[in-house]
Design a protein around this motif. Structure first.
Motif, short mmCIF file in Angstrom:
data_model
loop_
_atom_site.label_atom_id
_atom_site.label_comp_id
_atom_site.label_asym_id
_atom_site.label_seq_id
_atom_site.Cartn_x
_atom_site.Cartn_y
_atom_site.Cartn_z
N THR A 131 -24.08 -35.71 49.08
CA THR A 131 -22.69 -35.48 49.45
C THR A 131 -22.43 -35.90 50.89
N ALA A 132 -23.41 -35.68 51.77
CA ALA A 132 -23.26 -36.14 53.16
C ALA A 132 -23.23 -37.66 53.22
N ALA A 133 -23.97 -38.32 52.32
CA ALA A 133 -23.91 -39.78 52.26
C ALA A 133 -22.51 -40.25 51.89
N VAL A 134 -21.83 -39.51 51.00
CA VAL A 134 -20.45 -39.84 50.67
C VAL A 134 -19.56 -39.70 51.90
N GLY A 165 -7.88 -30.47 47.72
CA GLY A 165 -7.89 -29.44 46.68
C GLY A 165 -7.53 -28.07 47.16
N GLU A 166 -8.28 -27.08 46.64
CA GLU A 166 -7.86 -25.69 46.75
C GLU A 166 -7.85 -25.18 48.17
N GLU A 167 -8.60 -25.76 49.07
CA GLU A 167 -8.61 -25.26 50.44
C GLU A 167 -7.50 -25.89 51.27
N GLY A 168 -6.71 -26.76 50.65
CA GLY A 168 -5.47 -27.20 51.26
C GLY A 168 -5.61 -28.24 52.34
N GLY A 169 -6.77 -28.81 52.52
CA GLY A 169 -6.95 -29.75 53.61
C GLY A 169 -6.80 -31.18 53.17
N SER A 170 -6.54 -32.06 54.14
CA SER A 170 -6.59 -33.49 53.88
C SER A 170 -8.00 -33.97 54.22
N MET A 171 -8.22 -35.28 54.12
CA MET A 171 -9.55 -35.81 54.42
C MET A 171 -9.94 -35.51 55.87
N SER A 179 -13.54 -34.20 55.40
CA SER A 179 -13.86 -33.60 54.11
C SER A 179 -13.81 -34.69 53.06
N ALA A 180 -14.97 -35.25 52.77
CA ALA A 180 -15.08 -36.29 51.75
C ALA A 180 -16.48 -36.18 51.16
N GLY A 181 -16.57 -35.81 49.89
CA GLY A 181 -17.88 -35.51 49.33
C GLY A 181 -18.28 -34.09 49.64
#
Length: 395
Positions: free
Chosen positions: A319-322, A185-191, A215-217
């Motif tokens: 979210t950390a669990a995700v 998204g907006e911060e331009g990063g991949s997973m 970056s997932a969750g």
């Protein structure tokens, strides 16, 4: 001498998963707080009771932990094919700021239930008996969450026999689906913002650590427990009373945030405490949970301990669990290796309060990994509803 009277604002106090927060409908907030800005932040801090140099939240609704110093705003969705917009604010305990940089997975559960309670879901979509799929737009991270909320007699079913480690009493099960949870998204990063499944992370004062930055969750930094001197069986009291240990974890978190491009200078981390999360992992082993229950190595795939807002979490952030489930599904990450190193679509991990299962569907998309969905079960319950009162000059 005149005094400013208190004002009362319609609010609902809810548990979602292993967190609690104060929920508001956007339309019920004072006019100045219906838009982002200082007035909204000041209101939320006063509702929670922050900043509190005593770290007790005696004069507010907070519980003086990262799990209980939270506020949520819901409104009818501005997005097509969604029911509600859900905005989450993590209120700092001893500092004067509200962190809007991420989501709370636990309170995502309560957001689905509250959407129905608050009349924000089209009544035609709510069955008399069964399950209502509440389509949530998570406004902080611009992602879709589907909450499968049980309904009985046209109302949210809150009681049931679903047990969640870290929550004392059973309740009704709510299944959450986090769609496309990786950060594109907006911060331009991949997973994987660095492009690597494992990085050599240089941490000033500590040295170089192997780390999975994902970056997932929610953005998260995973390191190996043994590499930083832990067993992975630790409980809150083993870490939270040790200022030196907490400072080391913060140094690792800051190094990870810089490497992931979330901040440009170390000083920025002070105003971004909610993200990234820092967690340490190890292979499955027996340990005694905070309730006294023994968790056997045979019951879990790996052990994970995570910090939130600078302290070891009593269970696990949703979210950390995700992030854990996603990283576990991708062969070669530290999380996957701790779980045995094989491809998997679900993982059960041990945390300080017990165990949690989370599923994730991962596949390669060219040179990138892509996760279409992460799934886990939580529960939610209204604890109190009515009005919250704050001094009229608080915002």
């Amino acid at each position: 001498m005149s005094h400013v009277p208190q004002v009362k604002i319609p609010a609902t106090y809810m548990r979602g998963g292993t967190s609690k927060g104060v929920f508001f409908r956007l339309q019920d907030l004072p006019q100045s707080c219906q838009v982002p800005g200082e007035a909204r932040d000041r209101l939320f801090m006063r509702v929670i009771g922050s900043p509190d140099p005593y770290a007790a939240h005696i004069d507010g609704m907070g519980g003086a932990t990262s799990s209980t110093s939270k506020c949520v705003i819901l409104s009818k969705s501005s997005q097509a094919d969604h029911d509600v917009d859900y905005l989450y604010g993590q209120v700092a305990i001893d500092k004067a700021f509200v962190d809007w940089s991420g989501n709370c997975g636990n309170l995502s559960t309560a957001a689905g239930a509250f959407a129905i309670h608050a009349g924000l879901v089209d009544p035609a979509r709510i069955p008399e008996h069964g399950t209502c799929q509440v389509r949530i737009w998570q406004a902080n991270i611009q992602k879709t969450i589907i909450a499968h909320v049980p309904v009985s007699n046209g109302q949210v079913q809150e009681t049931g026999d679903f047990e969640l480690d870290g929550v004392t009493f059973p309740a009704a099960e709510i299944v959450l689906e986090f769609l496309e949870p990786s950060d594109d998204g907006e911060e331009g990063g991949s997973m994987f913002p660095t492009g690597n499944l494992i990085d050599d992370l240089e941490v000033p004062g500590i040295g170089t650590l192997k780390a999975t930055l994902i970056s997932a969750g929610i953005p998260a930094v995973f390191v190996d427990a043994e590499a930083i001197g832990y067993q992975g069986t630790e409980l809150r009291e083993d870490i939270n009373g040790n200022p030196e240990a907490l400072a080391r974890f913060e140094a690792i978190r800051i190094a990870g945030a810089l490497r992931m491009g979330l901040i440009k200078t170390p000083e920025e981390a002070a105003t971004r405490q909610h993200t990234p999360k820092i967690a340490f992992v190890t292979s499955a082993k027996d340990y005694r949970a905070s309730s006294g229950k023994v968790v056997r190595a045979s019951e879990v795939d790996l052990l994970v301990r995570a910090l939130s807002m600078g302290k070891l979490h009593h269970a696990m952030m949703g979210t950390a669990a995700v992030a854990i489930g996603t990283a576990a599904a991708i062969p070669g990450t530290l999380v996957n290796l701790a779980a045995g190193g094989e491809a998997r679509s679900a993982v059960r991990f041990g945390h300080p309060s017990g165990t949690l299962r989370v599923g994730a569907e991962a596949a390669r998309d060219g040179d990138e990994w892509r996760v279409t969905k992460a799934i886990m079960s939580r529960s939610a319950r209204v604890l109190m509803e009515g009005w919250v009162r704050v001094p009229g000059d608080a915002f």
